[in-house]
Design a protein around this motif. Structure first.
Motif, PDB file in Angstrom:
ATOM      1  N   LYS A  99       0.837  -1.209   0.000  1.00  0.00           N
ATOM      2  CA  LYS A  99       0.000   0.000   0.000  1.00  0.00           C
ATOM      3  C   LYS A  99       0.869   1.256   0.000  1.00  0.00           C
ATOM      4  O   LYS A  99       0.528   2.260  -0.651  1.00  0.00           O
ATOM      5  CB  LYS A  99      -0.931  -0.002   1.219  1.00  0.00           C
ATOM      6  CG  LYS A  99      -2.109  -0.956   1.092  1.00  0.00           C
ATOM      7  CD  LYS A  99      -3.055  -0.843   2.256  1.00  0.00           C
ATOM      8  CE  LYS A  99      -2.501  -1.471   3.513  1.00  0.00           C
ATOM      9  NZ  LYS A  99      -3.469  -1.494   4.624  1.00  0.00           N
ATOM     10  N   GLU A 100       1.978   1.219   0.720  1.00  0.00           N
ATOM     11  CA  GLU A 100       2.890   2.363   0.731  1.00  0.00           C
ATOM     12  C   GLU A 100       3.437   2.635  -0.664  1.00  0.00           C
ATOM     13  O   GLU A 100       3.512   3.789  -1.098  1.00  0.00           O
ATOM     14  CB  GLU A 100       4.058   2.097   1.689  1.00  0.00           C
ATOM     15  CG  GLU A 100       3.697   2.123   3.154  1.00  0.00           C
ATOM     16  CD  GLU A 100       4.918   1.911   4.024  1.00  0.00           C
ATOM     17  OE1 GLU A 100       5.062   2.638   5.022  1.00  0.00           O
ATOM     18  OE2 GLU A 100       5.735   1.032   3.713  1.00  0.00           O
TER      19      GLU A 100
ATOM     20  N   LEU B 268       0.682   4.100  -2.914  1.00  0.00           N
ATOM     21  CA  LEU B 268       0.439   5.503  -2.575  1.00  0.00           C
ATOM     22  C   LEU B 268       1.578   6.381  -3.082  1.00  0.00           C
ATOM     23  O   LEU B 268       1.339   7.465  -3.641  1.00  0.00           O
ATOM     24  CB  LEU B 268       0.277   5.662  -1.065  1.00  0.00           C
ATOM     25  CG  LEU B 268       0.018   7.085  -0.555  1.00  0.00           C
ATOM     26  CD1 LEU B 268      -1.234   7.665  -1.192  1.00  0.00           C
ATOM     27  CD2 LEU B 268      -0.094   7.107   0.969  1.00  0.00           C
TER      28      LEU B 268
ATOM     29  N   LEU C 166      -6.280   1.020   0.827  1.00  0.00           N
ATOM     30  CA  LEU C 166      -5.735   2.372   0.892  1.00  0.00           C
ATOM     31  C   LEU C 166      -6.852   3.393   1.080  1.00  0.00           C
ATOM     32  O   LEU C 166      -6.715   4.339   1.873  1.00  0.00           O
ATOM     33  CB  LEU C 166      -4.954   2.663  -0.392  1.00  0.00           C
ATOM     34  CG  LEU C 166      -4.308   4.047  -0.535  1.00  0.00           C
ATOM     35  CD1 LEU C 166      -3.356   4.328   0.616  1.00  0.00           C
ATOM     36  CD2 LEU C 166      -3.575   4.155  -1.879  1.00  0.00           C
ATOM     37  N   ARG C 167      -7.952   3.214   0.387  1.00  0.00           N
ATOM     38  CA  ARG C 167      -9.088   4.124   0.550  1.00  0.00           C
ATOM     39  C   ARG C 167      -9.623   4.077   1.977  1.00  0.00           C
ATOM     40  O   ARG C 167      -9.960   5.114   2.571  1.00  0.00           O
ATOM     41  CB  ARG C 167     -10.193   3.770  -0.445  1.00  0.00           C
ATOM     42  CG  ARG C 167      -9.882   4.211  -1.873  1.00  0.00           C
ATOM     43  CD  ARG C 167     -10.850   3.613  -2.859  1.00  0.00           C
ATOM     44  NE  ARG C 167     -10.734   4.237  -4.180  1.00  0.00           N
ATOM     45  CZ  ARG C 167     -11.103   3.663  -5.298  1.00  0.00           C
ATOM     46  NH1 ARG C 167     -11.642   2.430  -5.294  1.00  0.00           N
ATOM     47  NH2 ARG C 167     -10.970   4.302  -6.459  1.00  0.00           N
TER      48      ARG C 167
ATOM     49  N   LEU D 123      -7.285   6.031   4.201  1.00  0.00           N
ATOM     50  CA  LEU D 123      -7.421   7.480   4.058  1.00  0.00           C
ATOM     51  C   LEU D 123      -8.691   7.990   4.722  1.00  0.00           C
ATOM     52  O   LEU D 123      -8.706   9.079   5.309  1.00  0.00           O
ATOM     53  CB  LEU D 123      -7.384   7.860   2.573  1.00  0.00           C
ATOM     54  CG  LEU D 123      -6.039   7.596   1.869  1.00  0.00           C
ATOM     55  CD1 LEU D 123      -6.156   7.834   0.372  1.00  0.00           C
ATOM     56  CD2 LEU D 123      -4.941   8.470   2.457  1.00  0.00           C
TER      57      LEU D 123
ATOM     58  N   SER E  97     -12.601   9.807  -0.466  1.00  0.00           N
ATOM     59  CA  SER E  97     -11.279   9.313  -0.842  1.00  0.00           C
ATOM     60  C   SER E  97     -10.742  10.091  -2.030  1.00  0.00           C
ATOM     61  O   SER E  97     -11.443  10.292  -3.028  1.00  0.00           O
ATOM     62  CB  SER E  97     -11.341   7.827  -1.194  1.00  0.00           C
ATOM     63  OG  SER E  97     -10.085   7.404  -1.698  1.00  0.00           O
TER      64      SER E  97
ATOM     65  N   VAL F 183      -8.462   8.922  -3.918  1.00  0.00           N
ATOM     66  CA  VAL F 183      -8.030   7.920  -4.896  1.00  0.00           C
ATOM     67  C   VAL F 183      -9.209   7.590  -5.808  1.00  0.00           C
ATOM     68  O   VAL F 183     -10.221   7.050  -5.373  1.00  0.00           O
ATOM     69  CB  VAL F 183      -7.513   6.647  -4.206  1.00  0.00           C
ATOM     70  CG1 VAL F 183      -7.082   5.611  -5.256  1.00  0.00           C
ATOM     71  CG2 VAL F 183      -6.348   6.975  -3.278  1.00  0.00           C
TER      72      VAL F 183
ATOM     73  N   ILE G  40      -4.698   9.897  -7.947  1.00  0.00           N
ATOM     74  CA  ILE G  40      -4.977  10.519  -6.659  1.00  0.00           C
ATOM     75  C   ILE G  40      -5.126  12.018  -6.862  1.00  0.00           C
ATOM     76  O   ILE G  40      -4.305  12.656  -7.537  1.00  0.00           O
ATOM     77  CB  ILE G  40      -3.876  10.200  -5.626  1.00  0.00           C
ATOM     78  CG1 ILE G  40      -4.304  10.650  -4.220  1.00  0.00           C
ATOM     79  CG2 ILE G  40      -2.537  10.799  -6.005  1.00  0.00           C
ATOM     80  CD1 ILE G  40      -3.470  10.062  -3.109  1.00  0.00           C
TER      81      ILE G  40
END
Length: 245
Positions: A14-15, A18, A58-59, A62, A70, A72, A81
């Motif tokens: 996920k990092e 992003l 990820l959403r 956030l 979100s 994204v 994004i």
């Protein structure tokens, strides 16, 4: 941020996603380009499905940070994004860097120092550590590294012009060791040492820099560096006064 504290992603994939999306903020990143960011050229069979799952996670992350919607967005053939002006440190950094470098070149050195210090405060030396590997993040990181180096060079140029040579010597010695092929730091260190009445040290730095360039690249120092060296040899104070003007 979450409840006023920094929030961190718990999964490396996920990092990376992003980071890749932010590197191309407000532009669509195709899934086919996200996959090599995570796995390189050894992607699993269900890589596309995994990307979709990580985007969903990820959403959720956030939203947990207090975002009502979100940023994204799904947009064929991938995702992007949404980032507003001033939200991304890298964008603010680039703006301050441009302003500071313009001021330095125009001789407005106090203004340059303020802007360039502000720019460098936004980006750490280990930006994107552990996230590099794919072409998107690597390209962004290389751009960041080059601009940081250019900002540092301009900042030191303005500080030398303001007569802060004693304050710059130790930083320039560190930069010389870290970037032995970056001639601007050679030149600045020689000038700073000379202005501190350390001519012998300045001449030793020139000889060391010359040896490094000859050994690594088969080159002599550039004309600007040779001129500084000559000014030290001849104790040409007019040259250094003009350089500081």
């Amino acid at each position: 941020m979450h409840d006023g504290e920094p929030a961190f992603l718990s999964a490396h994939k996920k990092e990376v996603i992003l980071a890749a999306l932010l590197a191309r903020a407000n532009r669509v990143v195709p899934i086919d380009e996200l996959i090599p960011e995570i796995w390189g050229d050894r992607s699993p069979l269900r890589a596309t499905t995994t990307v979709h799952v990580r985007i969903c996670e990820l959403r959720k992350f956030l939203r947990s940070c207090g975002m009502p919607e979100s940023p994204v967005i799904t947009r064929s053939p991938g995702y992007f994004i949404r980032v507003e002006p001033g939200e991304l440190d890298a964008q603010v950094f680039a703006g301050l860097a441009a302003r500071g470098q313009e001021a330095s070149q125009a001789g407005r050195h106090h203004e340059a120092v303020e802007a360039l210090r502000g720019a460098l405060d936004l980006v750490g030396e280990d930006s994107l550590v552990g996230l590099r590997g794919g072409p998107i993040v690597n390209g962004f990181a290389n751009w960041l590294d080059e601009l940081r180096l250019s900002c540092t060079e301009s900042l030191l140029e303005s500080e030398l012009a303001l007569g802060r040579h004693r304050d710059t010597v130790s930083r320039l010695q560190t930069l010389f060791a870290q970037h032995p092929l970056h001639e601007a730091f050679h030149r600045q260190l020689i000038m700073a040492l000379h202005r501190c009445d350390r001519r012998a040290d300045a001449l030793r730095v020139y000889q060391l820099a010359r040896n490094i360039l000859q050994k690594e690249l088969g080159l002599e120092p550039c004309l600007a560096t040779r001129r500084v060296h000559h000014a030290v040899l001849t104790a040409d104070e007019d040259f250094h006064a003009k350089a500081a003007a």
